[in-house]
Write a protein that holds these residues in place. Structure first.
Motif, mmCIF file in Angstrom:
data_model
loop_
_atom_site.group_PDB
_atom_site.id
_atom_site.type_symbol
_atom_site.label_atom_id
_atom_site.label_comp_id
_atom_site.label_asym_id
_atom_site.label_seq_id
_atom_site.Cartn_x
_atom_site.Cartn_y
_atom_site.Cartn_z
ATOM 1 N N ILE A 81 0.642 -0.928 0.031
ATOM 2 C CA ILE A 81 -0.320 -0.099 -0.013
ATOM 3 C C ILE A 81 1.007 1.209 0.000
ATOM 4 N N LEU A 90 -2.410 4.911 -5.373
ATOM 5 C CA LEU A 90 -3.107 5.641 -4.227
ATOM 6 C C LEU A 90 -3.202 7.312 -4.054
ATOM 7 N N ILE A 96 -9.302 5.325 1.857
ATOM 8 C CA ILE A 96 -8.821 3.729 0.790
ATOM 9 C C ILE A 96 -9.669 2.627 0.968
ATOM 10 N N MET A 100 -11.153 0.692 -4.451
ATOM 11 C CA MET A 100 -10.035 1.102 -4.822
ATOM 12 C C MET A 100 -8.939 0.741 -5.260
ATOM 13 N N LEU A 101 -8.945 0.010 -4.508
ATOM 14 C CA LEU A 101 -7.277 -0.705 -4.397
ATOM 15 C C LEU A 101 -7.618 -2.219 -5.577
ATOM 16 N N VAL A 126 -2.657 7.802 6.284
ATOM 17 C CA VAL A 126 -4.388 7.186 5.704
ATOM 18 C C VAL A 126 -5.615 6.476 6.673
ATOM 19 N N ILE A 128 -7.932 3.198 5.740
ATOM 20 C CA ILE A 128 -8.277 2.009 5.375
ATOM 21 C C ILE A 128 -9.861 1.683 5.731
#
Length: 155
Positions: A81, A90, A96, A100-101, A126, A128
């Motif tokens: 990541i 990203l 996230i 999106m991944l 981030v 997530i």
């Protein structure tokens, strides 16, 4: 001793059995396969059959339990990541998500969800949200100043 005098030890090599080369050879006509039946035909391999002896796959112990409806997660490491964030694929400012991944190509497909593991370093702050994560991964993200939320898998 010279190179041309080199020989294998007696009995080390054995001549190939030449099958179907006349009655005098001992393996003529049917080539040692007998008369008719499945094993006399070409292209037959009775795999796992050991001539009546208990086959190996039955002699070995069966261990553990395999659930028929176990979940299979797409696994991603924190280091990966971070690598994608560094490459600007990203966006660390946005949340996230699993979708999106998949869009960015970090994960090929979601399967039953995405699970984050703690291998590698994460330095970016981030946010997530995924289906699963290891405790170490959650701690690592929080240590970097971010948050990792684990949502229940949508059935």
């Amino acid at each position: 001793m010279k190179l041309h005098e080199l020989r294998d030890n007696p009995g080390a090599t054995k001549a190939r059995k030449r099958v179907g080369r006349g009655p005098g050879s001992g393996t003529g006509k049917m080539g040692g396969r007998g008369i008719k039946g499945q094993k006399s035909r070409s292209g037959v391999a009775l795999n796992g059959y050991e001539g009546g002896q208990m086959p190996l796959y039955m002699r070995l112990p069966k261990r553990g339990f395999n659930s028929r409806n176990r979940k299979s997660f797409a696994v991603i490491n924190l280091g990966l990541i971070q690598k994608f964030i560094d490459a600007k694929t990203l966006d660390a400012k946005k949340e996230i998500t699993e979708d999106m991944l998949v869009e960015t190509g970090v994960v090929r497909r979601k399967l039953d969800g995405v699970r984050v593991l703690a291998k590698g370093e994460i330095t970016s702050k981030v946010k997530i949200s995924v289906t699963g994560a290891s405790k170490a991964a959650i701690q690592a993200v929080e240590k970097a100043g971010g948050s990792l939320t684990v949502a229940a898998a949508a059935e």
